[in-house]
Design a protein around this motif. Structure first.
Motif, mmCIF file in Angstrom:
data_model
loop_
_atom_site.group_PDB
_atom_site.id
_atom_site.type_symbol
_atom_site.label_atom_id
_atom_site.label_comp_id
_atom_site.label_asym_id
_atom_site.label_seq_id
_atom_site.Cartn_x
_atom_site.Cartn_y
_atom_site.Cartn_z
ATOM 1 N N MET A 176 0.874 -1.234 0.000
ATOM 2 C CA MET A 176 -0.175 -0.066 -0.001
ATOM 3 C C MET A 176 0.929 1.173 0.072
ATOM 4 O O MET A 176 2.043 1.287 0.849
ATOM 5 C CB MET A 176 -0.986 -0.004 1.082
ATOM 6 N N ASN A 177 0.411 2.372 -0.923
ATOM 7 C CA ASN A 177 1.188 3.299 -1.051
ATOM 8 C C ASN A 177 0.489 4.655 -0.170
ATOM 9 O O ASN A 177 -0.942 4.591 -0.169
ATOM 10 C CB ASN A 177 1.712 3.779 -2.363
ATOM 11 N N TYR A 178 1.357 5.760 0.120
ATOM 12 C CA TYR A 178 0.308 6.830 0.783
ATOM 13 C C TYR A 178 0.851 8.078 0.200
ATOM 14 O O TYR A 178 1.935 8.340 -0.115
ATOM 15 C CB TYR A 178 0.954 6.791 2.224
ATOM 16 N N TYR A 199 2.543 9.417 -4.297
ATOM 17 C CA TYR A 199 2.233 8.244 -3.639
ATOM 18 C C TYR A 199 3.558 7.643 -3.237
ATOM 19 O O TYR A 199 4.487 7.555 -3.957
ATOM 20 C CB TYR A 199 1.273 7.228 -4.058
ATOM 21 N N SER A 259 5.926 4.890 -0.352
ATOM 22 C CA SER A 259 5.802 3.750 0.429
ATOM 23 C C SER A 259 5.493 4.071 1.817
ATOM 24 O O SER A 259 5.599 5.330 2.098
ATOM 25 C CB SER A 259 7.254 2.846 0.428
ATOM 26 N N LEU A 260 5.188 2.982 2.691
ATOM 27 C CA LEU A 260 4.874 3.406 4.109
ATOM 28 C C LEU A 260 5.916 3.922 4.827
ATOM 29 O O LEU A 260 5.685 4.906 5.405
ATOM 30 C CB LEU A 260 4.466 2.011 4.666
ATOM 31 N N SER A 304 -4.127 7.056 2.072
ATOM 32 C CA SER A 304 -3.779 5.585 1.553
ATOM 33 C C SER A 304 -4.319 5.444 0.121
ATOM 34 O O SER A 304 -5.565 5.892 -0.086
ATOM 35 C CB SER A 304 -4.083 4.573 2.203
ATOM 36 N N GLU A 305 -3.806 4.643 -0.752
ATOM 37 C CA GLU A 305 -4.405 4.307 -2.007
ATOM 38 C C GLU A 305 -5.894 3.639 -1.978
ATOM 39 O O GLU A 305 -6.798 3.784 -3.027
ATOM 40 C CB GLU A 305 -3.527 3.488 -2.932
ATOM 41 N N ASP A 306 -6.048 3.259 -0.944
ATOM 42 C CA ASP A 306 -7.301 2.421 -0.859
ATOM 43 C C ASP A 306 -8.519 3.527 -0.202
ATOM 44 O O ASP A 306 -9.772 3.210 0.299
ATOM 45 C CB ASP A 306 -7.487 1.110 0.161
ATOM 46 N N TRP A 349 -5.072 9.053 7.482
ATOM 47 C CA TRP A 349 -4.420 8.716 8.623
ATOM 48 C C TRP A 349 -3.821 9.738 9.108
ATOM 49 O O TRP A 349 -3.312 10.755 8.452
ATOM 50 C CB TRP A 349 -3.171 7.809 8.198
ATOM 51 N N LEU A 403 -0.232 6.296 11.556
ATOM 52 C CA LEU A 403 0.388 5.532 10.348
ATOM 53 C C LEU A 403 1.817 4.873 10.969
ATOM 54 O O LEU A 403 2.120 3.743 10.763
ATOM 55 C CB LEU A 403 0.850 6.517 9.288
ATOM 56 N N GLN A 420 -2.533 -7.948 0.556
ATOM 57 C CA GLN A 420 -2.158 -6.543 0.456
ATOM 58 C C GLN A 420 -1.951 -6.403 -0.913
ATOM 59 O O GLN A 420 -2.417 -7.091 -1.605
ATOM 60 C CB GLN A 420 -0.640 -6.706 1.069
#
Length: 225
Positions: free
Chosen positions: A1-3, A23, A25-26, A49-51, A55, A60, A141
């Motif tokens: 997941m990317n942010y 976006y 990475s965590l 987040s991409e979904d 946060w 996070l 994931q």
């Protein structure tokens, strides 16, 4: 997941403008967000987040502590090759991921018989990749799946239709396995040059050279080729 980070930047004279990142990475998102906050100029900072989730930086960081021992930030490459005269196919897969603060790389190939074309080898190689993700407990994931087969990746993404029944069967197998593993794929066609590692593994498989390697990129290989 990317942010993605969004925040309001305030100058010394109290002028404000809204800014955002690509976006990330965590770990990258946390690193950059921390840095923005430490400048004292970042106001109303939020992370998305991409979904579609939202946060705070504190949330996070807590999430990172929870998932740090699970594989994440996964990028996977695949390639399939086929030798017409021998009717032998080869699959090559390379998987990069982060776990417990370390980066790992899995390299694996497989030599098979019974396929009929290079196109079929590409579909079968993609299924080989997904099965390998499951074997290494890389599930539940988002995974970036990259390859140089425009046809396979665009059909899986729903961008191109598939008219051949034999290939539709492969697509169904791949999609069913992804669903079973709760993997959300992000398909990204790449050039043959960028997919060189997986391509080389597929060629080695056809030539009878077996590769099974899992390596910590900042340490020694856990398994030797």
């Amino acid at each position: 997941m990317n942010y993605k980070i969004e925040w309001t930047y305030e100058t010394k004279r109290k002028h404000r403008t809204n800014l955002y990142t690509d976006y990330l990475s965590l770990n990258e998102a946390i690193t950059f967000a921390d840095d923005f906050v430490q400048t004292g100029r970042a106001k109303e900072l939020s992370i998305f987040s991409e979904d579609g989730g939202s946060w705070t930086l504190k949330e996070l960081k807590k999430f990172r502590d929870i998932v740090k021992d699970e594989p994440h930030d996964v990028i996977a490459y695949f390639d399939g090759g086929y030798q017409k005269d021998t009717r032998i196919a080869g699959f090559g897969v390379v998987i990069y991921y982060t776990q417990s603060g370390n980066q790992y790389r899995i390299r694996m190939n497989e030599r098979v018989e019974g396929l009929t074309s290079n196109n079929e080898a590409e579909y079968a190689a993609c299924l080989f990749l997904v099965n390998l993700l499951e074997e290494n407990e890389i599930i539940k994931q988002k995974v970036k799946i990259k390859g140089d087969s425009q046809v396979v990746l665009n059909q899986l993404a729903g961008e191109w239709p598939c008219y051949e029944a034999e290939f539709t069967t492969w697509l169904d197998k791949i999609e069913n396995k992804l669903k079973e593993c709760q993997i959300t794929p992000k398909y990204e066609p790449v050039s043959r040059k960028e997919n060189n590692e997986a391509d080389k593994l597929a060629t080695q498989a056809i030539n009878g050279v077996e590769i099974k390697s899992k390596m910590k990129l900042n340490g020694e290989a856990d398994e030797n080729e």
